[in-house]
Design a protein around this motif. Structure first.
Motif, PDB file in Angstrom:
ATOM      1  N   ALA A 165      42.279  33.031  42.959  1.00 44.67           N
ATOM      2  CA  ALA A 165      41.941  34.283  42.281  1.00 44.67           C
ATOM      3  C   ALA A 165      40.827  34.084  41.259  1.00 44.67           C
ATOM      4  O   ALA A 165      39.894  34.885  41.180  1.00 44.67           O
ATOM      5  CB  ALA A 165      43.178  34.880  41.607  1.00 44.67           C
ATOM      6  N   LEU A 166      40.942  33.018  40.489  1.00 41.73           N
ATOM      7  CA  LEU A 166      39.905  32.748  39.477  1.00 41.73           C
ATOM      8  C   LEU A 166      38.539  32.628  40.123  1.00 41.73           C
ATOM      9  O   LEU A 166      37.573  33.271  39.724  1.00 41.73           O
ATOM     10  CB  LEU A 166      40.232  31.456  38.723  1.00 41.73           C
ATOM     11  N   GLY A 169      37.412  35.836  41.778  1.00 42.42           N
ATOM     12  CA  GLY A 169      37.014  36.786  40.743  1.00 42.42           C
ATOM     13  C   GLY A 169      35.636  36.461  40.202  1.00 42.42           C
ATOM     14  O   GLY A 169      34.786  37.345  40.065  1.00 42.42           O
ATOM     15  N   LEU A 173      32.623  39.105  40.803  1.00 41.72           N
ATOM     16  CA  LEU A 173      32.074  39.725  39.598  1.00 41.72           C
ATOM     17  C   LEU A 173      30.610  39.364  39.396  1.00 41.72           C
ATOM     18  O   LEU A 173      29.815  40.186  38.961  1.00 41.72           O
ATOM     19  CB  LEU A 173      32.894  39.314  38.374  1.00 41.72           C
ATOM     20  N   LEU A 195      34.501  26.243  33.641  1.00 42.84           N
ATOM     21  CA  LEU A 195      35.582  27.222  33.727  1.00 42.84           C
ATOM     22  C   LEU A 195      36.624  26.783  34.741  1.00 42.84           C
ATOM     23  O   LEU A 195      37.823  26.844  34.510  1.00 42.84           O
ATOM     24  CB  LEU A 195      35.029  28.594  34.125  1.00 42.84           C
ATOM     25  N   GLN A 202      44.899  22.336  33.285  1.00 43.40           N
ATOM     26  CA  GLN A 202      46.136  22.881  32.739  1.00 43.40           C
ATOM     27  C   GLN A 202      47.286  21.931  32.996  1.00 43.40           C
ATOM     28  O   GLN A 202      47.366  21.305  34.048  1.00 43.40           O
ATOM     29  CB  GLN A 202      46.447  24.220  33.389  1.00 43.40           C
TER      30      GLN A 202
ATOM     31  N   PHE B 139      35.537  45.401  29.476  1.00 40.50           N
ATOM     32  CA  PHE B 139      35.345  43.966  29.303  1.00 40.50           C
ATOM     33  C   PHE B 139      35.252  43.607  27.829  1.00 40.50           C
ATOM     34  O   PHE B 139      35.717  42.535  27.412  1.00 40.50           O
ATOM     35  CB  PHE B 139      34.079  43.521  30.042  1.00 40.50           C
ATOM     36  N   GLN B 158      33.660  31.678  27.429  1.00 39.48           N
ATOM     37  CA  GLN B 158      34.273  31.071  28.602  1.00 39.48           C
ATOM     38  C   GLN B 158      35.671  31.632  28.851  1.00 39.48           C
ATOM     39  O   GLN B 158      36.039  31.943  29.981  1.00 39.48           O
ATOM     40  CB  GLN B 158      34.334  29.559  28.438  1.00 39.48           C
ATOM     41  N   VAL B 161      35.338  35.308  30.127  1.00 38.85           N
ATOM     42  CA  VAL B 161      34.861  35.412  31.499  1.00 38.85           C
ATOM     43  C   VAL B 161      35.914  34.937  32.493  1.00 38.85           C
ATOM     44  O   VAL B 161      36.207  35.620  33.484  1.00 38.85           O
ATOM     45  CB  VAL B 161      33.560  34.609  31.686  1.00 38.85           C
ATOM     46  N   SER B 162      36.515  33.788  32.202  1.00 42.22           N
ATOM     47  CA  SER B 162      37.469  33.279  33.177  1.00 42.22           C
ATOM     48  C   SER B 162      38.760  34.095  33.181  1.00 42.22           C
ATOM     49  O   SER B 162      39.391  34.265  34.222  1.00 42.22           O
ATOM     50  CB  SER B 162      37.744  31.787  32.952  1.00 42.22           C
ATOM     51  N   TRP B 164      38.995  37.354  32.557  1.00 37.99           N
ATOM     52  CA  TRP B 164      38.618  38.567  33.295  1.00 37.99           C
ATOM     53  C   TRP B 164      38.545  38.277  34.796  1.00 37.99           C
ATOM     54  O   TRP B 164      39.049  39.039  35.619  1.00 37.99           O
ATOM     55  CB  TRP B 164      37.279  39.034  32.744  1.00 37.99           C
ATOM     56  N   ALA B 165      37.967  37.143  35.133  1.00 37.50           N
ATOM     57  CA  ALA B 165      37.824  36.781  36.542  1.00 37.50           C
ATOM     58  C   ALA B 165      39.184  36.535  37.189  1.00 37.50           C
ATOM     59  O   ALA B 165      39.448  36.999  38.301  1.00 37.50           O
ATOM     60  CB  ALA B 165      36.943  35.545  36.689  1.00 37.50           C
ATOM     61  N   LEU B 166      40.037  35.815  36.491  1.00 37.45           N
ATOM     62  CA  LEU B 166      41.368  35.529  37.045  1.00 37.45           C
ATOM     63  C   LEU B 166      42.104  36.820  37.355  1.00 37.45           C
ATOM     64  O   LEU B 166      42.594  37.033  38.467  1.00 37.45           O
ATOM     65  CB  LEU B 166      42.190  34.699  36.048  1.00 37.45           C
ATOM     66  N   HIS B 168      40.929  39.912  37.528  1.00 39.56           N
ATOM     67  CA  HIS B 168      40.218  40.736  38.517  1.00 39.56           C
ATOM     68  C   HIS B 168      40.409  40.165  39.927  1.00 39.56           C
ATOM     69  O   HIS B 168      40.591  40.922  40.884  1.00 39.56           O
ATOM     70  CB  HIS B 168      38.734  40.804  38.180  1.00 39.56           C
ATOM     71  N   GLY B 169      40.380  38.870  40.042  1.00 45.12           N
ATOM     72  CA  GLY B 169      40.606  38.243  41.338  1.00 45.12           C
ATOM     73  C   GLY B 169      42.001  38.534  41.860  1.00 45.12           C
ATOM     74  O   GLY B 169      42.170  38.905  43.022  1.00 45.12           O
ATOM     75  N   LEU B 170      42.990  38.392  41.011  1.00 46.30           N
ATOM     76  CA  LEU B 170      44.355  38.704  41.424  1.00 46.30           C
ATOM     77  C   LEU B 170      44.449  40.153  41.872  1.00 46.30           C
ATOM     78  O   LEU B 170      45.056  40.474  42.903  1.00 46.30           O
ATOM     79  CB  LEU B 170      45.326  38.461  40.264  1.00 46.30           C
ATOM     80  N   THR B 172      42.027  42.288  42.957  1.00 41.85           N
ATOM     81  CA  THR B 172      41.316  42.624  44.190  1.00 41.85           C
ATOM     82  C   THR B 172      41.967  41.969  45.410  1.00 41.85           C
ATOM     83  O   THR B 172      42.095  42.584  46.456  1.00 41.85           O
ATOM     84  CB  THR B 172      39.843  42.202  44.128  1.00 41.85           C
ATOM     85  N   PHE B 199      47.664  30.622  32.127  1.00 44.17           N
ATOM     86  CA  PHE B 199      46.227  30.561  31.854  1.00 44.17           C
ATOM     87  C   PHE B 199      45.961  30.628  30.355  1.00 44.17           C
ATOM     88  O   PHE B 199      45.136  29.890  29.815  1.00 44.17           O
ATOM     89  CB  PHE B 199      45.523  31.724  32.554  1.00 44.17           C
TER      90      PHE B 199
END
Lengths: 208, 208
Positions: A165-166, A169, A173, A195, A202, B139, B158, B161-162, B164-166, B168-170, B172, B199
DNA sequence: ACACATAAGAGAACGATGTTTACATTGAGC
DNA sequence: GCTCAATGTAAACATCGTTCTCTTATGTGT
């Protein structure tokens, strides 16, 4: 059964037969999607580009969406190749995980046309098993790596899903420009590496 | 300048005037996109649903894509509201960050129609400043929270962005069914909470 | 060398779509 | 009651997706 045709253009002058309309149509479609977005592609214009009548493509594709679906399949296969190649270049498991993600990002940056068809064209993958299958095989790479990293299936699934997903995304994006305002100067995707790296670092140990 | 019209249906029988064609068209479009995907929506069918001639919508929208763009703006505003509301419900900063992500996921699950138009319709946001602006304001919420959490602007960027990406990826990937094969049983989005939580728990301290 | 089956295009046609234009109807305010 | 702007209708046009029927290369077996 399947007639494999070489795209060798016989020098027969004008050439009644195109030679390889199938890939010509795919290329034209990719170009149009790239230039004018997923809704800017039409079979008419694509066949015009290929120098052929609008009816000709229907000898090779059932309909417009099938054309998109076949392109998506090609993209999935290409993506899988590049991910596999990147993974095989390093030996440590976590390194493999990182490189798979970077390969994904590289793919979305180097082949925005394929990427748009694969994820930005509103394609209904459930109607095209081949598209579903090839995409799934990409995910499986991450899936299996996760299971090598994590101790329990639950943790592995979580890492796989959130990692996918990361990266997905980040790719989408940046592809559609949503992140352009946030990370202006960094067009180079290597800036995204920390990133993904940080995500990998983690602890991911306790809790459910 | 802007004429704000109440959607009050005068009981004039058949009604030559529709009352509020604008929102009626939006609703019809959302329904069609939801039912048949982004490419299954046509102005013709939508105006048929609204009980009006095909030319009528052009009094309210410049063209088809503008209609989609306006719906996307509505969706962005709705998303912003729900994110803000979720953020304001908790006091601790990291909690706010978590809840903003969960609100995003909740939105994508509760309003798949809006979400599809916003991110799955191949809309060229660069042509619609209002769409760009409203999305950007969503955002910004995450952006500012990140700057409260992290010590340096680089780390904050960082994390923003990450994060938001995580999320958003989940959103979509679940929206278009790509994750359906990976996390079958969990349709409930609360199952995704640990992913976002984990995360957030990243150290996120050293290195560039 | 030849006839022929067949793959692959051509060309015309159909309905649906996006969009524009000219005209008609309504309601509100003077 | 008249005018005017807002909002609808009707008809038209180019384009598109798709399906016919017809034509032409192509290569294969004899």
């Amino acid at each position: 059964m399947v007639l494999r045709k070489e795209a060798i253009k016989k020098k027969t002058g004008g050439a009644y037969r195109h030679g390889d309309l199938k890939t010509a149509m795919k290329r034209a479609a990719l170009r149009l999607v790239q230039e004018k977005g997923p809704r800017g592609f039409s079979i008419n214009e694509a066949s015009r580009l290929a120098g052929v009548t609008v009816a000709a493509p229907y000898r090779h594709f059932a309909d417009k969406e099938s054309l998109l679906a076949e392109i998506a399949v090609d993209g999935n296969v290409l993506l899988l190749q590049q991910v596999n190649e990147a993974v095989s270049r390093v030996s440590e498991v976590k390194q493999k995980m990182l490189e798979s993600g970077m390969a994904y990002l590289r793919f979305s940056a180097n082949h925005p046309d394929y990427f748009k068809v694969m994820f930005g064209a509103g394609l209904d993958r459930s109607k095209y098993p081949e598209a579903e299958r090839t995409l799934r095989s990409c995910f499986d790479v991450i899936w299996e790596l996760s299971h090598l990293i994590e101790s329990t299936p639950e943790l592995a699934a979580q890492r796989a899903v959130s990692g996918w997903a990361l990266v997905h995304g980040l790719a989408t994006l940046t592809a559609d420009g949503s992140l352009a305002t946030a990370i202006k100067p960094q067009t180079h995707l290597e800036h995204l590496r920390p990133l993904v790296q940080r995500f990998l670092d983690q602890p991911y140990s306790t809790t459910t």
